[in-house]
Write a protein that holds these residues in place. Structure first.
Motif, PDB file in Angstrom:
ATOM      1  N   ALA A 108       2.660  10.370  28.876  1.00  0.00           N
ATOM      2  CA  ALA A 108       3.421  11.261  29.752  1.00  0.00           C
ATOM      3  C   ALA A 108       2.632  12.484  30.220  1.00  0.00           C
ATOM      4  N   VAL A 109       1.649  12.931  29.427  1.00  0.00           N
ATOM      5  CA  VAL A 109       0.959  14.180  29.761  1.00  0.00           C
ATOM      6  C   VAL A 109      -0.108  13.952  30.819  1.00  0.00           C
TER       7      VAL A 109
ATOM      8  N   ASP B  62      11.033  17.148  23.919  1.00  0.00           N
ATOM      9  CA  ASP B  62      11.909  15.976  23.937  1.00  0.00           C
ATOM     10  C   ASP B  62      12.858  15.951  22.745  1.00  0.00           C
TER      11      ASP B  62
ATOM     12  N   GLN C  34       3.481  19.052  22.283  1.00  0.00           N
ATOM     13  CA  GLN C  34       4.466  19.897  22.963  1.00  0.00           C
ATOM     14  C   GLN C  34       5.510  19.030  23.664  1.00  0.00           C
ATOM     15  N   TRP C  35       5.078  17.900  24.232  1.00  0.00           N
ATOM     16  CA  TRP C  35       6.021  16.975  24.872  1.00  0.00           C
ATOM     17  C   TRP C  35       7.036  16.467  23.856  1.00  0.00           C
ATOM     18  N   LEU C  36       6.581  16.162  22.644  1.00  0.00           N
ATOM     19  CA  LEU C  36       7.494  15.724  21.588  1.00  0.00           C
ATOM     20  C   LEU C  36       8.518  16.816  21.265  1.00  0.00           C
TER      21      LEU C  36
ATOM     22  N   ARG D 217      12.027  15.987  19.498  1.00  0.00           N
ATOM     23  CA  ARG D 217      11.521  15.306  18.299  1.00  0.00           C
ATOM     24  C   ARG D 217      11.107  16.332  17.239  1.00  0.00           C
TER      25      ARG D 217
ATOM     26  N   ASP E 152      -0.786  19.181  24.252  1.00  0.00           N
ATOM     27  CA  ASP E 152       0.222  18.919  25.291  1.00  0.00           C
ATOM     28  C   ASP E 152       1.135  17.764  24.880  1.00  0.00           C
ATOM     29  N   ALA E 153       0.545  16.748  24.241  1.00  0.00           N
ATOM     30  CA  ALA E 153       1.349  15.602  23.800  1.00  0.00           C
ATOM     31  C   ALA E 153       2.338  16.013  22.713  1.00  0.00           C
TER      32      ALA E 153
ATOM     33  N   GLU F  43       4.258   7.408  23.511  1.00  0.00           N
ATOM     34  CA  GLU F  43       5.015   7.769  24.700  1.00  0.00           C
ATOM     35  C   GLU F  43       4.559   9.124  25.220  1.00  0.00           C
ATOM     36  N   ALA F  44       4.263  10.028  24.302  1.00  0.00           N
ATOM     37  CA  ALA F  44       3.854  11.382  24.684  1.00  0.00           C
ATOM     38  C   ALA F  44       2.493  11.386  25.383  1.00  0.00           C
TER      39      ALA F  44
ATOM     40  N   ILE G  28       4.212   9.161  19.347  1.00  0.00           N
ATOM     41  CA  ILE G  28       3.130   9.863  20.046  1.00  0.00           C
ATOM     42  C   ILE G  28       2.614   9.048  21.229  1.00  0.00           C
TER      43      ILE G  28
END
Length: 355
Positions: free
Chosen positions: A184-185, A205, A200-202, A207, A197-198, A180-181, A178
Motif C-alpha cells: 500500500a505504501v 488501519d 504507520q499504515w498498520l 492494527r 511508512d508500512a 498488505e501494508a 505487513i
C-alpha cells in the motif's frame, strides 16, 4: 516463524572497506557482524532464514553457506537494488508465505539477543512489534512516538525535527498483515519503500503495533566509530587462551586470546585483545581493544583500539590508534627524504631559515 535478514546494503559509510567487502562481514572481535545476528536468531528458536543479498551476494553466500554451521536453513533472496526495508519484505513475499517472521538488519548488533522479544511476540501476536532505544541524535533513525499508555501512535523515517528521542532498533517482528501494508505504501522522498511508512499504515488501519524500549546495548555498525565501539564491547568478554606460541621475552597482560599457529616474540600485548590464527607479532606492542585477524604480521610497531583484517602487515610504524585496516594491507614507514629548501628570491631579499 521465519526470519528475514537484510544483507544487501552498499555500506557507503564504511568505505573504502566496503568497496571490496560486504559491510555485514566486517569482523567484530574476529567474527563477522552478520554472524552475531544469525546466532541470535538461532538462539530464539527460529531456523528458517531468508537472507536478502545484493551486489555482495557471492561473498555473503561463501561466508554463510547453507546455514548449517549456525543450525539454520538459509535461502538467499536477490535484491536488484537497495530500495528500502519495505521493498525487502515485498520481494520476499513468496518465501515468507503466510508465516509470522522476524526481520533483522544484518549490520546491527544487540547485546542479549532477541529471544525474549520473540517469545513476547509469540504470546501477544500484534500485527507488528518494534524495538526502540533512546538516542542522542534521532535525525539519523526511524523515530517512534508513543502515547501516554506506551502505545505506538506515530513513526517517521529520519525526521528533520524529531518528535521523540526513541529510535527504531534494527529488529522487527510481523504477522502476515505487513504484506498488505508494504503493497500500500509509496516510495518516500528518498526513493525507497520505508518500513516506517508500512508500520504507520498498520497503525492508521487500526492494527496493534507494540514496542519494547531496550536499555541494553545496541549499535548500527554502519561507520568506523561504531564498529570500533562494538569491537571494544565484545572484547570485554574475551577469555584468556593461548593456543599459539609465546616466547619468554613476551608479556601477555589481562584477557588476551592467541589463536592456533600465532607466534608472539619479544612483544607486549595488553588485553582485552585477540591475535588471530597464524599471525606473527614480533617486537611489537598490541594495546587494549585490538582485534588482529588471521595471517597478519605486526612487527616493530604499536597498535591500540583497532581492527586489522586478515592478511595485513604493519611493520616499523610508531603508533596506530582507533583504526580499521582492511584485508591484505601493508603499512610501512614513509621513506626519509633529504631536508632541503627550494627558493626563488628577488633582489635584496632577507630570508631566515631554521636549521
Amino acid at each position: 516463524m521465519k526470519a528475514l535478514v537484510l544483507s544487501g546494503g552498499a555500506g557507503t559509510r564504511l568505505r573504502p572497506i566496503t568497496h571490496t567487502s560486504a559491510k555485514q562481514l566486517v569482523p567484530v572481535a574476529n567474527t563477522p557482524v552478520l554472524f552475531y545476528g544469525l546466532k541470535a536468531i538461532a538462539d530464539a528458536g527460529v531456523t528458517e532464514v531468508g537472507i536478502i543479498v545484493g551486489d555482495t551476494a557471492a561473498e555473503i553466500r561463501e561466508a554463510v553457506g547453507d546455514g548449517s554451521a549456525f543450525g539454520l536453513d538459509i535461502t538467499y533472496i536477490p535484491q536488484a537494488a537497495p530500495l528500502g526495508l519495505a521493498h525487502a519484505v515485498l520481494i520476499a513475499r513468496d518465501y515468507l508465505g503466510d508465516e509470522d517472521f522476524v526481520m533483522y538488519l544484518g549490520d546491527n548488533f544487540i547485546v542479549g539477543g532477541i529471544t525474549d522479544l520473540v517469545e513476547r511476540f509469540r504470546a501477544e501476536r500484534p500485527a507488528a512489534q518494534i524495538m526502540l532505544t533512546k538516542v542522542a541524535d534521532p535525525t539519523s533513525f526511524g523515530v517512534a512516538v508513543l502515547d501516554g499508555d506506551g502505545r505506538v501512535v506515530g513513526l517517521e523515517e529520519k525526521p528533520a525535527k524529531p518528535k521523540s528521542d526513541l529510535a527504531l532498533v534494527g529488529v522487527y517482528l510481523f504477522t502476515p498483515a505487513i504484506h498488505e501494508a508494504v503493497r500500500a505504501v509509496k516510495p518516500s522522498g528518498r526513493g525507497e519503500l520505508e518500513i516506517t511508512d508500512a508500520i504507520q499504515w498498520l497503525i492508521d488501519d487500526g492494527r496493534d503495533v507494540h514496542s519494547t524500549t531496550i536499555s541494553g546495548y545496541w549499535k548500527d555498525t554502519g561507520n568506523v566509530t561504531d564498529m570500533l565501539e562494538v569491537n571494544r564491547l565484545v572484547l570485554e568478554t574475551v577469555e584468556p587462551v593461548v593456543e599459539g606460541s609465546v616466547d619468554e621475552e613476551s608479556e601477555l597482560i589481562g584477557r588476551v586470546r592467541v589463536e592456533a599457529g600465532a607466534r608472539i616474540t619479544g612483544s607486549r600485548i595488553v588485553g582485552p585483545a585477540i591475535i588471530g590464527r597464524d599471525c606473527v607479532v614480533k617486537g611489537a606492542y598490541v594495546g587494549p581493544f585490538t582485534a588482529i585477524a588471521d595471517h597478519c604480521r605486526i612487527e616493530d610497531c604499536e597498535i591500540e583500539y583497532s581492527i586489522v583484517l586478515s592478511g595485513s602487515s604493519l611493520t616499523g610504524v610508531r603508533r596506530i590508534e582507533a583504526s580499521l585496516i582492511g584485508h591484505d594491507v601493508e603499512v610501512t614507514p614513509a621513506p626519509r627524504s633529504p631536508s632541503s629548501h627550494r627558493l626563488v628570491l628577488g633582489d635584496h631579499s632577507k630570508v631566515q631559515i631554521s636549521s
